[in-house]
Design a protein around this motif. Sequence first.
Motif, PDB file in Angstrom:
ATOM      1  N   ASN A 179      43.094   5.713  31.972  1.00  4.58           N
ATOM      2  CA  ASN A 179      42.520   5.113  32.353  1.00  4.58           C
ATOM      3  C   ASN A 179      42.600   3.627  32.084  1.00  4.58           C
ATOM      4  O   ASN A 179      42.934   3.765  30.909  1.00  4.58           O
ATOM      5  CB  ASN A 179      40.407   5.697  31.321  1.00  4.58           C
ATOM      6  N   THR A 180      43.136   2.665  31.909  1.00  9.72           N
ATOM      7  CA  THR A 180      43.053   1.616  32.519  1.00  9.72           C
ATOM      8  C   THR A 180      42.503   0.390  31.441  1.00  9.72           C
ATOM      9  O   THR A 180      42.647   0.154  30.907  1.00  9.72           O
ATOM     10  CB  THR A 180      43.354   0.388  33.843  1.00  9.72           C
ATOM     11  N   GLY A 181      40.789   1.427  31.037  1.00 11.78           N
ATOM     12  CA  GLY A 181      40.088  -0.213  30.129  1.00 11.78           C
ATOM     13  C   GLY A 181      39.433  -0.726  31.160  1.00 11.78           C
ATOM     14  O   GLY A 181      40.339  -0.950  32.817  1.00 11.78           O
ATOM     15  N   GLU A 182      38.895  -1.979  30.700  1.00 13.39           N
ATOM     16  CA  GLU A 182      39.047  -3.450  31.670  1.00 13.39           C
ATOM     17  C   GLU A 182      39.513  -4.088  31.672  1.00 13.39           C
ATOM     18  O   GLU A 182      38.868  -4.857  32.193  1.00 13.39           O
ATOM     19  CB  GLU A 182      36.888  -3.839  30.831  1.00 13.39           C
ATOM     20  N   GLY A 183      40.483  -4.359  31.401  1.00 10.99           N
ATOM     21  CA  GLY A 183      41.828  -5.034  31.108  1.00 10.99           C
ATOM     22  C   GLY A 183      42.617  -5.235  32.647  1.00 10.99           C
ATOM     23  O   GLY A 183      42.948  -6.024  32.575  1.00 10.99           O
ATOM     24  N   GLY A 184      42.352  -4.859  33.184  1.00  7.76           N
ATOM     25  CA  GLY A 184      42.890  -4.760  34.703  1.00  7.76           C
ATOM     26  C   GLY A 184      43.789  -4.195  34.609  1.00  7.76           C
ATOM     27  O   GLY A 184      44.346  -3.152  33.785  1.00  7.76           O
ATOM     28  N   LEU A 185      44.803  -3.768  35.538  1.00  7.61           N
ATOM     29  CA  LEU A 185      46.006  -2.899  35.956  1.00  7.61           C
ATOM     30  C   LEU A 185      47.299  -3.618  35.928  1.00  7.61           C
ATOM     31  O   LEU A 185      47.427  -4.264  37.017  1.00  7.61           O
ATOM     32  CB  LEU A 185      45.734  -2.314  37.401  1.00  7.61           C
ATOM     33  N   SER A 186      48.053  -3.082  34.848  1.00  2.00           N
ATOM     34  CA  SER A 186      49.427  -3.960  34.288  1.00  2.00           C
ATOM     35  C   SER A 186      50.300  -2.989  35.284  1.00  2.00           C
ATOM     36  O   SER A 186      49.738  -1.970  35.556  1.00  2.00           O
ATOM     37  CB  SER A 186      49.560  -3.808  33.147  1.00  2.00           C
ATOM     38  N   GLY A 201      34.579  -3.446  34.320  1.00  3.53           N
ATOM     39  CA  GLY A 201      34.431  -3.785  33.188  1.00  3.53           C
ATOM     40  C   GLY A 201      32.977  -5.000  33.307  1.00  3.53           C
ATOM     41  O   GLY A 201      33.008  -4.835  34.219  1.00  3.53           O
ATOM     42  N   THR A 202      32.173  -5.366  32.616  1.00  3.72           N
ATOM     43  CA  THR A 202      31.586  -6.398  33.068  1.00  3.72           C
ATOM     44  C   THR A 202      31.661  -7.455  32.960  1.00  3.72           C
ATOM     45  O   THR A 202      31.081  -8.160  34.275  1.00  3.72           O
ATOM     46  CB  THR A 202      30.505  -6.221  31.530  1.00  3.72           C
ATOM     47  N   ALA A 203      32.857  -8.237  32.963  1.00  3.05           N
ATOM     48  CA  ALA A 203      33.524  -8.814  33.203  1.00  3.05           C
ATOM     49  C   ALA A 203      34.715  -9.174  34.626  1.00  3.05           C
ATOM     50  O   ALA A 203      35.820  -9.607  34.898  1.00  3.05           O
ATOM     51  CB  ALA A 203      34.624  -9.612  32.064  1.00  3.05           C
ATOM     52  N   LYS A 204      34.766  -7.581  35.186  1.00  5.47           N
ATOM     53  CA  LYS A 204      35.929  -7.764  36.645  1.00  5.47           C
ATOM     54  C   LYS A 204      37.272  -8.214  36.793  1.00  5.47           C
ATOM     55  O   LYS A 204      37.800  -8.917  37.039  1.00  5.47           O
ATOM     56  CB  LYS A 204      34.742  -8.208  37.471  1.00  5.47           C
ATOM     57  N   TYR A 205      37.499  -7.736  35.044  1.00  5.62           N
ATOM     58  CA  TYR A 205      38.493  -7.989  35.249  1.00  5.62           C
ATOM     59  C   TYR A 205      39.704  -6.902  36.165  1.00  5.62           C
ATOM     60  O   TYR A 205      39.492  -6.210  36.046  1.00  5.62           O
ATOM     61  CB  TYR A 205      39.397  -7.862  33.800  1.00  5.62           C
TER      62      TYR A 205
END
Length: 504
Positions: A179-186, A201-205
Amino acid sequence: MAEVGSLLLTMLEVLAALFIFALGLAAASVLVMYIVDRSQTQSTIRRNYPVVGRARYFFEHLGEFFRQYFFAMDREEMPFNRAQRSWAYRAAKNVDNTVAFGSTRDLRPEGTVMFVNCAFPTLDEDAVPPSPVKYGPYCETPYTTASFFNISGMSFGAISTPAVCALSRGAQASGIWMNTGEGGLSPYHLEGGCDVVFQIGTAKYGVRDANGQLDDDRLREIAAHENVRMFELKLSQGAKPGKGGILPGAKVTEEIAGIRGIPVGEDSISPNRHPEIDSVEDLLDMIAHVRRVTGKPTGFKAVIGAYGWLENLFAEINRRGIESAPDFIVVDSGDGGTGAAPMPLMDDVGLPIKESLPLVSDLLIRHRLDDRIRLGCSGKRINPTEVAWALCIGADFVVSARGFMFALGCIQALQCNRNTCPTGITTHNRKLQHGLDPADKSVRVANYARNMVKEVGVIAHSCGVPEPRLLRRYHARVVCKDGFTQALDDLYPLPEPTIVATGT
């Protein structure tokens, strides 16, 4: 000879002068500290006991590191004790994980789980691999996998580049998802070629526009990666339910800012919920939208506190039709972890997984949705016992973050939020990252995952079933208040399916 003696004498004089200078400097420093401590008013200890009072804070700081080595017993440290960590370390190193002379586990405390071995356990030749599970039968690109133990969300930014690389390579080698977590796909999530679950996530990163709103074009770009198998809406997480993610500005590098779509060097604080999701109807609409745009299975992750909304959610699914359901739900525990969270939320908000997972599993059965919605859980599932318990309760899969951090070499130094992680996992300090070799650590990640699957299988075979997904509630018992055990299916009796779908 006289010259040598003269040189030695000169050196001794210089050393003596340096020693006297050092003593003078130390005395001057003590004097300055004394004056400062006596003059300041913020600390009573330092004001009453100048200079020596400072030692309190020094030893308090050192206590974080020394407790786990010198003072805590094998089974008493929190959040993870030495025995739990040792199993994870040894599994990651793929070394002998047997113990001698009897267990050190106290079997008397209330809540202790015991599995019931059968008289005729499954023979090794009769054992079978975990059965595959299909996610998203109503979407354009379903996902089928046999993996039941996977890597939970840890954002790039919250963890370092070599850590993400090691996890990605290890996940691919062991056939699990990450799972990437909410920080976006690197690029580092994709480097290893593993299956990826993209968390929104809630910030849609990573999938946001300039105003922080969901961007369908960015969603399509992410979904175009073949390795991105599913999408997960994060409603809340265990350590801080009702609070958005926190990434200190010191960790927001130019690269991270570009991936997330945020300013460089500024604290990145997510909203405490998705602003556009204000009801179960909104949640289903959002899931349907993401699934339609991406063509891939979409579910959500949440900590369970109040649970009346789940009744309403499942009723609404049956009203609309089962194709409207989320493809999976991940139940996070109120004792989940993260790098930075307010203590009141980390300690006191959200139900623990031992209560919330049975609750959600039972609701799915009552609403006849247990075959449609795949159920997962997270929250301190780092040893085979916790994973096997979750499968008994009704989980289709388990995800773990801190277990895989231990596989990477985490020593529970409690420095995750300070950019000073000594093992290079949660820091962007290149000197500290240097100690984390992705090539070596990816092997340990894979070993940890494989050994988890193997030893959960050992539990299953002892209970008489050929593979872990056949574990049921009657295969485990729990110690109760009177000191005796009670079967899980007595504590959490399976409900009768009573609600019939009315939709298509």
